[in-house]
Write a protein that holds these residues in place. Structure first.
Motif, short mmCIF file in Angstrom:
data_model
loop_
_atom_site.label_atom_id
_atom_site.label_comp_id
_atom_site.label_asym_id
_atom_site.label_seq_id
_atom_site.Cartn_x
_atom_site.Cartn_y
_atom_site.Cartn_z
N ASN A 1 0.84 -1.13 -0.17
CA ASN A 1 0.07 0.15 0.05
C ASN A 1 0.81 1.23 -0.12
O ASN A 1 0.30 2.52 0.63
CB ASN A 1 -1.06 -0.08 1.07
N GLN B 1 1.99 6.88 7.49
CA GLN B 1 0.93 5.98 7.29
C GLN B 1 0.83 4.64 7.69
O GLN B 1 2.10 4.13 7.83
CB GLN B 1 1.03 5.81 5.37
N ASP C 1 -4.21 15.75 10.43
CA ASP C 1 -5.09 15.50 9.44
C ASP C 1 -4.31 15.15 8.07
O ASP C 1 -4.83 15.11 6.96
CB ASP C 1 -5.99 16.52 9.05
N ARG C 2 -3.11 15.00 8.50
CA ARG C 2 -2.26 14.36 7.00
C ARG C 2 -1.79 13.18 7.24
O ARG C 2 -1.01 12.71 6.20
CB ARG C 2 -0.90 15.28 6.97
N CYS C 3 -2.33 12.32 7.95
CA CYS C 3 -1.65 10.82 8.19
C CYS C 3 -2.95 10.03 7.77
O CYS C 3 -3.76 10.25 7.22
CB CYS C 3 -1.39 10.60 9.70
N GLY C 4 -2.40 8.79 7.74
CA GLY C 4 -3.53 7.67 7.04
C GLY C 4 -3.41 6.40 8.08
O GLY C 4 -2.40 6.08 8.36
N ALA C 5 -4.53 5.85 7.87
CA ALA C 5 -4.74 4.65 8.75
C ALA C 5 -5.45 3.54 7.87
O ALA C 5 -6.63 3.93 7.35
CB ALA C 5 -5.44 4.57 10.14
N HIS C 6 -4.92 2.39 7.46
CA HIS C 6 -5.56 1.57 6.66
C HIS C 6 -5.66 0.14 7.16
O HIS C 6 -4.77 -0.49 8.03
CB HIS C 6 -4.77 1.61 5.41
N THR C 7 -6.64 -0.46 6.85
CA THR C 7 -6.96 -1.93 7.52
C THR C 7 -7.19 -2.92 6.40
O THR C 7 -8.24 -2.61 5.78
CB THR C 7 -7.86 -2.06 8.46
N LEU D 1 -5.50 8.49 15.15
CA LEU D 1 -5.19 9.31 14.12
C LEU D 1 -4.74 10.72 14.94
O LEU D 1 -5.71 11.01 15.59
CB LEU D 1 -6.04 9.79 12.88
N ILE D 2 -3.55 11.20 14.71
CA ILE D 2 -3.19 12.42 15.14
C ILE D 2 -2.90 13.54 13.97
O ILE D 2 -1.72 13.12 13.62
CB ILE D 2 -2.04 12.31 16.27
#
Lengths: 449, 481, 255
Positions: B72, B369, B398-404, B395-396
């Motif tokens: 990813n 990410q 608004d420029r990061c991402g979390a994916h599952t 998430l801390i």
């Protein structure tokens, strides 16, 4: 460029495309539409048919279905009003929903005769065959979208479609009775049918549609590759039920793209029952503007050697949108169920609430389930969750029912109905709910291990 | 909570504290990967012919494979010919006593908080230290020997216990498993070896500390742990590297074998250099870790705290072959700046009544990410298999991402698989509540994060849980520790 | 101790406090009552410094300093304590660890040395006893899985531990049964002194039977429309709030 000479169908569609381009039928289309067809076809030639190496088709091997010969249906010989082919009337009777007050129309291999049962259509709704709509300069733009990403079958349809149903609802029109569209697939030889449907539901309009998919049984194989685009304009509300009850020889591949504008509501209920050996549904909800609401409910009951694959995408592009998804599966005999649900939240889509749940009941020893719920999140002020479970009957519940004198088979049937209830209870029309529950019950006795 | 942005900036700007370089004379192999390099490494280590053959098979497999494309993130280009595959301190590669160890090296490890002197060493923890390509020293060796426990460098095991190495190396992660595992099979330098005899409960934590020092080298260690019937061992690895502008490759392989009724607990605190705030430099941490529960009632438990590396890409897995065996995976992964973590686990349920439990906590800050990717596979014979997975993302900013991306594949109608995942922002209400009790936002974030990760941290051995907790606070707090 | 002058504040552009005046001195207990939506909880939030509230006019001085200029943690360290109406749950953070951190921060702010583990434990035991707080709850995660009553009692326990000079109890009585109410009130009464002050925000007179206020104020439509002694609370109980609205409307027409 992918060459798939081993697949007879690949050659058939290449020839089909050349014939279509040469025929007068495509010649009457706008140059933009012809360009869109070319773009889509070029893309399809590049992609070819999917294999299990494509992540989206990892669990759905269509190789064995592609070995068969298929002829392209409906490409040539279309002048004037399209004539619907003859079809077994019993199929329509089977699909009819008792006690549902609705406008009923029948599409045979994507072609509509123009007949509507259930009274004259009210003001504000316009139905047209796609064979006519695609040549209408005022409507042509709705077919010109050429970007289908890496969607193999959607690009193929976009290149080669000739017929289908175009539904338009005027702004502010609330269509009270539901529309029941019965898709009949029938043929005396192996065919690939590719209907394309477009709905445009205007601002603040309301529409409820129930689609039934039925097909004739027999030795011939029918591959239906449908493409639906549903445009839900600002403040509009759409309720959409799909009931798939086709015969084993049918292969159903159905791509649906929903585009939602500001404050619109879209509900989808997809029921897939035993029958067609291959069912692949791609349902993509594009939340293009803010404050939309989307509910996706699915129930799949798979039996025999059936493979039912539901791929959904909820694409949160703008802030303050709400989406909720619940798909439930019951796997009987030697069937395989596939669920892949993706929730994608763009960086702009703050204040997104997105929920997704997939529950599976694996009844038989030889049944398989592959479940892949996915979250891809690029915004921080969100509440998203998903869950997926694979399990069996609760022994306790089964015992409780048996202790009350209910036989094992009936107890199991009861529990399957109860499992499905979470989805069926969401239906808007009680008549549809009863119809679906009866369908489920009808398939269960054949059912368990 | 008006200083939200400040916290986020602090988090994004935190400096890496283990970034110094040790000035010591090194033996470095010329860059490049070919048969000669492999022969050079093998010769340096006086290896037997069978191992050289195995390495060469690894090289062949490596040449046939391509970099994966399913991840990813954008895969960086890696020039495998520009990496040096062997680097070792020039003086004697293995020391008989600590007096012979280069004082500069001793100082380095003191600075890292790993005293090698047994008097000073953490009570109850035996440490094997790997500096670039070789194992430098192993503490408490004699004491362990009394119990029949073998804890030594991989190289030493090849010489002293060839029968064990030959039997098990590559038995869980074959030389051709994936491109990085193949690279490791060909070029692995050193690593740790553990054997716990039948019925022995290892009385202390075994630990390996990995340090990359030399420029333009890769680290390719190989760890092999065998727990014989009815034995128990808890093993921990830690790692750091200097700050450098170039990316360095770490492609390790870990193989765990648990025989009947044995239990292996494997913990990692990974703090490789993560690169600077613009994403320059940092370690590519591409590691293959897999264990097999071979015997009945055996258990393998992975715990990882991942805070370092510019890219982390690993899926510690368990093959649950023995009936009634158990696999566990507990993970906390933090990404900030431009870090990428794509991590998770694979649980293969083969035997009857096998159990697995997955707890994953992702924390993304800055432009980090974080992806959880996991597979739970239940085979047709794994009757009554059970899995539970809980996978949360925080998430801390608004420029990061979390994916599952969980994959669930079940071919058994008696299996029960449950997966749950949530993604949410760090709670503003929670921060305000703590503010109202006099705790500033930075500390509040650290408290909340540690609470959030508690279920995982609790799995770590005591001494390291405290360390890991500190590391998490430091990583996210912005106050340099 | 606290002087509020002409306070105007709102949330998301909606004005809620519209010129509120209030003075609280050390040793006093003030009750603020009023109908739903009058702005009672908003006042508590503005004083504690909740970010989403915007103060548009007026000033608040706390112990001689400008309160509105401080961030929430500084207000807390200066001695302002808010017992929340809905205390939040923070999983994994133990109650005791949280309190230790908070007390440490407050003491550091006041240039006091930190308490060592023993002293802290002793203090915690003493306060648990004082407010009748279950020792088992002290070691659990902060408010996680606590019943409504347990959460409110935890607020009072924290109040006892942190020894603030001004405590604001925001509807602490809501959701409490009579026994819990008695325990909470007993705790507060024990903590009352010449040096500290309380603002008790409540909808009902019930709590004031247990914690007897020196002054009762009625907050309606963003302002204090009537002040009096504890008898006012009884009057409100009897007549409800409607008569005040009428009175206020008359007042408005006069102005």
């Amino acid at each position: 460029m992918t060459q798939q000479p081993a697949i007879p169908l690949f050659e058939e569609v290449v020839n089909g495309y050349n014939n279509l381009s040469a025929s007068g039928s495509a010649g009457q289309e706008s140059s933009d539409l012809r360009r869109a067809r070319q773009t889509a076809f070029d893309k399809f030639r590049l992609l070819g048919f999917p294999t299990i190496k494509n992540e989206d088709w990892k669990y759905t091997n269509i190789n064995r279905f592609l070995k068969e010969d298929f002829a392209l249906d409906g490409i040539v010989a279309e002048a004037g009003a399209p004539v619907a082919a003859a079809y077994p009337k019993s199929l329509v009777e089977k699909a009819a929903i008792p006690e549902l007050d609705c406008y009923q129309l029948v599409l045979v291999n994507g072609a509509w005769s123009g007949e509507v049962k259930g009274g004259p259509l009210p003001k504000g709704i316009h139905l047209l065959s796609v064979a006519a709509a695609r040549q209408d300069p005022a409507l042509s733009a709705w077919f010109e979208k050429a970007e289908w990403g890496n969607q193999h079958f959607a690009t193929l349809n976009a290149a080669l479609f000739t017929n289908g149903l175009f539904i338009r609802v005027d702004a502010g029109a609330a269509i009270e009775k539901p529309l029941h569209v019965i898709h009949v697939f029938t043929s005396d030889r192996n065919v690939l049918v590719q209907p394309r449907h477009v709905w445009v539901v205007g601002k603040n309009a309301e529409l409820s549609v129930i689609e039934s998919v039925v097909s004739s049984s027999g030795d011939t194989k029918i591959w239906a590759n449908s493409l639906s685009e549903i445009n839900v304009q600002t403040d509009a509300k759409v309720d959409h039920v799909v009931i798939q009850v086709s015969a084993p020889g049918t292969r159903l591949v159905h791509h649906t793209t929903v585009r939602q504008k500001k404050q619109s509501l879209y509900n989808n209920y997809t029921f897939t029952l035993p029958g067609a050996e291959l069912v692949r549904n791609d349902l993509q909800a594009r939340l293009e503007e803010d404050h939309t609401e989307t509910h996706l409910y699915g129930l799949y009951l798979a039996a025999g050697q059936q493979l039912i694959d539901n791929h959904t995408l909820v694409d949160h592009q703008k802030p303050h949108c709400f989406s909720n998804e619940l798909y439930k599966g019951v796997l009987l005999e030697e069937s395989t169920g596939v669920f892949n649900g993706k929730v994608y939240v763009h960086q702009d889509a703050q204040k997104t609430n997105a929920f997704q749940q997939n529950n599976n009941l694996v009844i038989s020893k030889k049944a398989t389930i592959d479940s892949k719920p996915e979250l891809e999140i690029f915004a921080d002020d969100v509440k998203c969750s998903h869950g997926s479970t694979v399990g069996q009957f609760s022994e306790e519940a089964l015992f409780y029912l048996q202790a009350r004198g209910i036989g094992e088979a009936s107890a199991k049937a009861l529990l399957i109905n109860a499992f499905a209830f979470d989805v069926t209870e969401k239906l808007k029309y009680p008549a549809v709910e009863t119809y679906i529950n009866d369908l489920i019950s009808h398939h269960i006795p054949v059912a368990h291990a | 909570m008006g200083n939200d942005n400040e916290i986020i900036d602090n988090i994004a700007n935190k400096e890496y504290e283990f970034g110094f370089v040790t000035d010591i004379e090194m033996d470095v192999a010329p860059a490049g990967l070919n048969e000669d390099t492999i022969r050079y490494i093998s010769a340096k280590k006086n290896e037997p012919e069978w191992l050289l053959e195995w390495r060469l098979k690894g090289l062949q497999a490596f040449r046939k494979q391509q970099l994966p494309t399913w991840q990813n993130f954008e895969m960086p280009e890696i020039d495998f010919q520009k990496i040096s595959y062997y680097a070792a301190p020039k003086s004697k590669p293995k020391y008989d006593s600590l007096d012979q160890v280069d004082p500069e090296l001793l100082a380095t490890f003191e600075k890292l908080g790993i005293p090698l002197n047994e008097q000073k060493a953490l009570a109850g923890v035996a440490v094997d230290v790997v500096f670039d390509s070789v194992s430098v020293t192993t503490t408490y060796k004699e004491k362990l020997k009394e119990l029949g426990i073998i804890f030594c460098s991989f190289g030493e095991a090849v010489k002293e216990h060839p029968e064990l190495v030959k039997k098990y190396v590559g038995s869980v992660v074959p030389h051709s498993d994936n491109i990085f595992a193949a690279l490791n099979a060909a070029a692995f330098s050193d690593g740790s070896f553990v054997y716990i005899p039948k019925g022995v409960r290892c009385p202390m934590e075994l630990s390996t500390y990995f340090r990359i020092n030399t420029e333009n080298t890769g680290q390719f260690e190989r760890t092999l742990i065998i727990a014989d019937e009815g034995s128990y061992v808890s093993y921990l690895e830690g790692c750091t590297a200097p700050m450098r502008d170039e990316n360095q490759l770490h492609a390790a392989v870990v193989e765990l074998i648990a025989l009947g009724n044995a239990e292996i607990k494997y913990s990692t605190v990974q703090n490789w250099y993560p690169g600077d705030k613009d994403g320059k430099g940092g370690i590519y941490n591409f590691v293959t870790k897999r264990g097999i529960c071979k015997g009945e009632n055996s258990k393998i438990s992975w715990t990882q705290v991942e805070t370092g590396s510019s890219i982390t890409w690993k899926y510690p897995s368990v093959i649950l072959q023995g009936d009634n065996s158990t696999g566990e995976f507990y993970s906390v992964a933090v990404t900030r700046n431009k870090q990428i973590a794509d991590t998770g686990t694979k649980m293969y349920h083969i035997g009857r009544n096998t159990r697995s439990r997955i707890i994953s906590k992702g924390i993304s800050a800055g432009e980090g990410q974080n992806s959880y990717r996991g597979l739970v596979q239940v085979g047709p014979k794994a009757d009554s298999a059970r899995n539970f997975t809980q996978c949360d993302s925080l998430l801390i900013g608004d420029r990061c991402g979390a994916h599952t991306f969980p994959y669930i594949e079940s071919k058994n109608n008696t299996a029960t698989v449950e997966h749950e995942a949530t993604t949410s922002k760090i709670g503003e209400d929670q921060i305000f509540y703590l503010n109202q009790r006099g705790i500033d936002s930075e500390k509040a974030v650290a408290l909340i994060i540690n609470g959030y990760a508690k279920e995982v941290l609790n799995q770590l051995p005591m001494e390291f849980a405290v360390e890991a907790q500190k590391l998490l606070s430091i990583t996210l707090e912005g106050s340099v520790g | 101790m606290l002087i509020i002058k002409n306070l105007h504040a709102g949330i998301e552009g909606k004005q809620i406090l519209k010129g509120l005046n209030l003075t609280v001195n050390a040793g006093e207990v003030h009750a603020i009552m009023g109908p739903n939506g009058a702005g009672k909880s908003s006042l508590a939030s503005v004083l504690a410094g909740r970010e989403n509230y915007e103060v548009t006019e007026g000033e608040v001085s706390f112990q001689g300093k400008d309160l509105l200029d401080m961030n929430p943690e500084t207000r807390a360290r200066e001695g302002l304590f808010l017992a929340f109406q809905y205390p939040i749950e923070i999983p994994g953070v133990s109650n005791i660890n949280f309190l230790k951190t908070a007390l440490g921060e407050i003491r550091a702010y006041k240039n006091l040395p930190p308490l060592d583990a023993k002293e802290f434990l002793a203090l915690s035991r003493e306060k648990q006893k004082l407010v009748e707080f279950d020792a088992k709850l002290v070691n659990r995660s902060l408010n996680e899985g606590f019943s409504g009553g347990e959460k409110k009692r935890n607020e009072i326990f924290q109040l006892a531990m942190l020894e603030p000079s001004l405590s604001i109890l925001d509807e602490t009585d809501s959701g409490l049964d009579i026994d819990a109410l008695r325990i909470v009130s007993k705790g507060v009464n024990k903590l009352r002194s010449e040096k500290n002050a309380f603002i008790i925000i409540t909808h009902y007179q019930r709590l004031l039977e247990y914690i007897v206020p020196d002054f009762v104020h009625v907050l309606a439509n963003g302002r204090i429309v009537k002040s009096g002694t504890k008898e006012l609370a009884l009057e409100l109980e009897e007549k409800g709030y409607d008569w005040l609205k009428e009175e206020k409307e008359q007042e408005a027409t006069i102005i």
